[in-house]
Write a protein that holds these residues in place. Structure first.
Motif, PDB file in Angstrom:
ATOM      1  N   ASP A   1      35.727  33.787 133.791  1.00  0.00           N
ATOM      2  CA  ASP A   1      35.877  32.744 134.520  1.00  0.00           C
ATOM      3  C   ASP A   1      37.089  32.169 135.189  1.00  0.00           C
ATOM      4  N   ILE A   2      37.988  32.352 134.702  1.00  0.00           N
ATOM      5  CA  ILE A   2      39.122  31.964 135.356  1.00  0.00           C
ATOM      6  C   ILE A   2      39.601  32.735 136.696  1.00  0.00           C
ATOM      7  N   GLU A   3      39.201  34.076 136.525  1.00  0.00           N
ATOM      8  CA  GLU A   3      39.118  34.833 137.864  1.00  0.00           C
ATOM      9  C   GLU A   3      38.156  34.550 138.908  1.00  0.00           C
ATOM     10  N   ILE A   4      37.180  34.170 138.434  1.00  0.00           N
ATOM     11  CA  ILE A   4      36.102  33.570 139.453  1.00  0.00           C
ATOM     12  C   ILE A   4      36.653  32.208 140.194  1.00  0.00           C
ATOM     13  N   ALA A   5      37.078  31.196 139.246  1.00  0.00           N
ATOM     14  CA  ALA A   5      37.547  30.054 139.683  1.00  0.00           C
ATOM     15  C   ALA A   5      38.863  30.340 140.734  1.00  0.00           C
ATOM     16  N   LEU A   6      39.600  31.106 140.503  1.00  0.00           N
ATOM     17  CA  LEU A   6      40.767  31.436 141.437  1.00  0.00           C
ATOM     18  C   LEU A   6      40.176  32.166 142.606  1.00  0.00           C
ATOM     19  N   THR A   7      39.195  32.907 142.436  1.00  0.00           N
ATOM     20  CA  THR A   7      38.834  33.419 143.845  1.00  0.00           C
ATOM     21  C   THR A   7      38.011  32.532 144.800  1.00  0.00           C
ATOM     22  N   GLU A   8      37.503  31.423 144.119  1.00  0.00           N
ATOM     23  CA  GLU A   8      36.735  30.240 144.732  1.00  0.00           C
ATOM     24  C   GLU A   8      38.118  29.410 145.459  1.00  0.00           C
TER      25      GLU A   8
ATOM     26  N   ALA B   1      49.740  37.428 138.689  1.00  0.00           N
ATOM     27  CA  ALA B   1      50.431  36.115 139.088  1.00  0.00           C
ATOM     28  C   ALA B   1      51.547  36.405 139.885  1.00  0.00           C
ATOM     29  N   GLY B   2      51.851  35.295 140.837  1.00  0.00           N
ATOM     30  CA  GLY B   2      52.929  35.594 141.695  1.00  0.00           C
ATOM     31  C   GLY B   2      52.312  36.017 143.200  1.00  0.00           C
ATOM     32  N   ARG B   3      51.392  36.795 143.061  1.00  0.00           N
ATOM     33  CA  ARG B   3      50.607  37.468 144.220  1.00  0.00           C
ATOM     34  C   ARG B   3      49.492  36.739 144.442  1.00  0.00           C
ATOM     35  N   ASP B   4      48.647  36.426 143.511  1.00  0.00           N
ATOM     36  CA  ASP B   4      47.324  35.580 143.691  1.00  0.00           C
ATOM     37  C   ASP B   4      47.374  34.365 143.150  1.00  0.00           C
ATOM     38  N   TYR B   5      47.961  34.058 142.416  1.00  0.00           N
ATOM     39  CA  TYR B   5      48.145  32.699 141.611  1.00  0.00           C
ATOM     40  C   TYR B   5      49.283  32.414 140.857  1.00  0.00           C
ATOM     41  N   ARG B   6      49.272  31.183 140.424  1.00  0.00           N
ATOM     42  CA  ARG B   6      50.463  30.496 139.402  1.00  0.00           C
ATOM     43  C   ARG B   6      49.763  29.631 138.575  1.00  0.00           C
ATOM     44  N   ALA B   7      50.358  29.547 137.584  1.00  0.00           N
ATOM     45  CA  ALA B   7      50.049  28.655 136.345  1.00  0.00           C
ATOM     46  C   ALA B   7      51.039  27.433 136.036  1.00  0.00           C
ATOM     47  N   ILE B   8      50.704  26.209 135.688  1.00  0.00           N
ATOM     48  CA  ILE B   8      51.476  24.973 135.519  1.00  0.00           C
ATOM     49  C   ILE B   8      50.875  24.553 134.230  1.00  0.00           C
ATOM     50  N   ALA B   9      51.685  24.465 132.870  1.00  0.00           N
ATOM     51  CA  ALA B   9      51.274  23.575 131.632  1.00  0.00           C
ATOM     52  C   ALA B   9      51.981  22.348 131.962  1.00  0.00           C
TER      53      ALA B   9
END
Length: 264
Positions: free
Chosen positions: A200-207, A104-112
């Motif tokens: 599953d989430i990692e694959i989606a983030l890579t895409e 998180a921060g380098r590769d992605y972030r999240a929002i609820a």
């Protein structure tokens, strides 16, 4: 009725009677009935969120959702006071992020994102504190934002991802359970269902890093809403009594036939 038919009746009803203890609890644990068909996810892969939509974060700061999506982003629609699966979804997401190799921060972030327009930044801040406890101490807290907002802003974003929901009289909501992965442009890349498996989430983030919309893996789409199990129990108690009564009548007739035959 002949003796063979009476015997057949008893033998046919006996398994049903023996299965009653298993059948009735199974009906209770089966959970709520199917939600209305209008409550669903209509995937909008390739579309872009309305990036100008404005919300309040957990600290009460006014932010546009576009200002937060500066890298591949996980968007989880929930509401923070949900008594059912929302807490499980938040926990599953926290556990998944804790186990992922992406950072998180380098590769992605999240929002609820709360879709209850009556929830406040204070509600969001309390929820965030709870779920950050499931993550390592070095997880960057500013990379998981908890948003609340107006009905107009909420519906603009959720309509763009094809997420529908309905508020009930008791203040709870019927809604699907899923998350969406976005590219840094705000484009919808992929939907993730189920228990939010880290892979599953990692694959989606890579895409999402590649900016390529992808076909979602169709897992079981769960729904969250309250229901009254007492109505279901009443139905199955009635079924149980009917089967029991039929069995007793059949058994009584069988023994009466035996007694008559012996006397004859």
């Amino acid at each position: 009725m002949s003796m063979s038919r009476a015997r057949y009746l008893v033998l046919a009803l006996l398994p049903a009677l023996l299965l009653l203890p298993a059948v009735v609890p199974a009906a209770d644990s089966a959970g709520p009935p199917e939600p209305p068909r209008t409550i669903s996810v209509d995937e909008q892969t390739g579309a872009t969120l309305p990036l100008e939509s404005r919300f309040l974060d957990e600290d009460g700061a006014s932010v546009t959702i576009g200002s937060l999506i500066d890298k591949p982003t996980i968007l989880l629609p929930i509401y923070f006071t949900c008594p059912n699966s929302c807490s499980t979804n938040l926990a599953n997401l926290a556990i998944a992020m804790d186990r992922m190799k992406l950072q998180a921060g380098r590769d992605y972030r999240a929002i609820a994102l709360s879709f209850d327009d009556e929830e406040t930044p204070e509600t969001a801040r309390s929820a965030k504190a709870n779920y950050l406890n499931l993550l390592d101490d070095d997880f960057p807290a500013d990379q998981w934002r908890f948003l609340t907002g107006s009905r107009t802003a909420i519906d603009a974003v959720l309509d763009s991802v094809g997420f529908s929901y309905k508020k009930l009289a008791d203040g709870t909501f019927i809604h699907p359970s899923m998350l969406v992965v976005l590219a840094d442009s705000g484009m919808i890349i992929k939907y993730v269902y189920g228990t939010f498996i880290p892979g599953d989430i990692e694959i989606a983030l890579t895409e999402a890093q590649r900016g390529r919309p992808a076909t979602s893996i169709k897992r079981f789409l769960d729904y969250c809403f309250n229901y009254d199990p007492t109505a279901t129990n009443a139905v199955f108690e009635t079924v149980k009594l009917l089967i029991l009564g039929t069995f007793i009548l059949g058994l009584a007739f069988f023994f009466i036939r035996i007694l008559r035959k012996k006397r004859g």
